[in-house]
Enzyme design. Sequence first.
Site, PDB file in Angstrom:
ATOM      1  N   SER A  76     -74.256  78.872  -0.393  1.00  0.00           N
ATOM      2  CA  SER A  76     -72.854  79.238  -0.220  1.00  0.00           C
ATOM      3  C   SER A  76     -72.680  80.328   0.839  1.00  0.00           C
ATOM      4  CB  SER A  76     -72.274  79.648  -1.576  1.00  0.00           C
ATOM      5  OG  SER A  76     -70.885  79.756  -1.506  1.00  0.00           O
TER       6      SER A  76
ATOM      7  N   ASP B 217     -70.651  76.383   2.952  1.00  0.00           N
ATOM      8  CA  ASP B 217     -70.547  75.115   2.213  1.00  0.00           C
ATOM      9  C   ASP B 217     -69.093  74.703   1.979  1.00  0.00           C
ATOM     10  OD1 ASP B 217     -70.242  77.073   0.198  1.00  0.00           O
ATOM     11  OD2 ASP B 217     -70.876  75.647  -1.341  1.00  0.00           O
TER      12      ASP B 217
HETATM   13 MG    MG Z   1     -69.252  78.505  -0.989  1.00  0.00          MG
END
Ligand code: MG
Length: 453
Positions: free
Chosen positions: A97, A243
């Site tokens: 992330s 992401d």
């Molecule tokens: Mg993320």
Amino acid sequence: MSKLMISVSGIRGVVGDGLSPEVIVNFAQAFGTYLGSGRVVVGRDSRVTGPMVKHAVYAGLMAAGCDVVEIGVCPTPTVQMAVELLKARAGIAITASHNPIEWNALKLIDTTGLFLDELQGKKVLKLVEDRAIQHVNWERVGKVEMFDGAIEHHLQSILKLSVIDPKLIASRKFKVVVDCVHGAGGTILPALLERLGCDVIFINKEPTGLFPRPPEPLPENLTELCTRMKAVKADIGFAVDPDVDRLAIVSEEGKPLGEEYTLALAVNFILQKKQGPVVVNASVSQAVEEIASRYDAEVIRTKVGEIFVAQKMRDVAAAIGGEGNGGVILSELHLGRDALLAIALTLQQLAESGLTISRLHQALPQYFQSKNKIQIGEFPVATILEKLLEKHKKEKLDQTDGLKFLWPDRWVQIRPSNTEPILRVYSEARSPDEANALGFKFVKEIERIMKIS
Ligand code: MG
């Protein structure tokens, strides 16, 4: 501190310093054992360690008897939606992330397309701990197949939403600057914005995984985007994390609105069109309550974490929900945070209202947050929380996640981290100074408790 964390929410670590192929194979094989068999959709963000991690994940899943459906580099919400589309047994998103470049991680996805909940995560974790891992024989070792339709499915799903009118958006020919931080955004955002008829200037577009700045889309990391916005006189700027489940917005004046306002804008827009409760986590801005009250909508709070918000949204048939870090969730699309969704909703709102993004932002209640953390080491969290409770027993209290003391125009939340020996102290008020002062007061109180106990 070890740079490897194995918890109910998956596995996360630094490659070369804890997150080794052995650890990844073992974890993926435990997940494959938990699943028993079936197809597992695997996608990844653009990190340079992604191919190494991917091959270890495949080996683990296949050795446990699961088949792999490879969908390539794409956003995490694309993986979640592909699990639903293909009616797969499960999914894995290989991404750390917003964490820095040296990190990578596995996010485990259930057959519903939602992340594993705590109970499911515990079962996988127990298999890892007990080393109770299934090794199938040669006949049952899994296969790998490719599926190249995941990104197109995600795009179509956004463009088909009842609240999105691509023709109307395209008619406005918005000038947009987008910063993908060289994450997975570059695989999908060019097509999305092209189909919405935008005149787009990309920065950090190619999904090389070589992040040129800290990849979290916080205002202090968006200076290049802000500068470019002013230079080209764009209507709006967007920044996504690697992401692509979080979106930050920059105004036509080149000012970041702060990630809280990505969700606040979306809530304000959706409640004009849909009825139903709003589900947000316990740290989300109070602005959301004030917005919801304009439409007589109820706000339901959950613990921090996408899965808690998503499950509650499902249970109460929510109109919209999300997290304050720029994560917007719309039940009609999919129960997971999605930056593409947030972009489409924001452009639709600009198109329908005819207003600038800064005017839309100014029409919302204005709040500011201050985020602090305290290293507590071995000091017992319970003692700190008990003493704070005792000292502030007259204040309005919300214990959805940690302790949250509320006043009419401000709040402070003290929340232990699940993965690190830290306490997070978040505060919110009508001005940055007031939010900082409130946070500072509680940080000092906690330091005092730790000194005298
Ligand atoms: Mg993320």
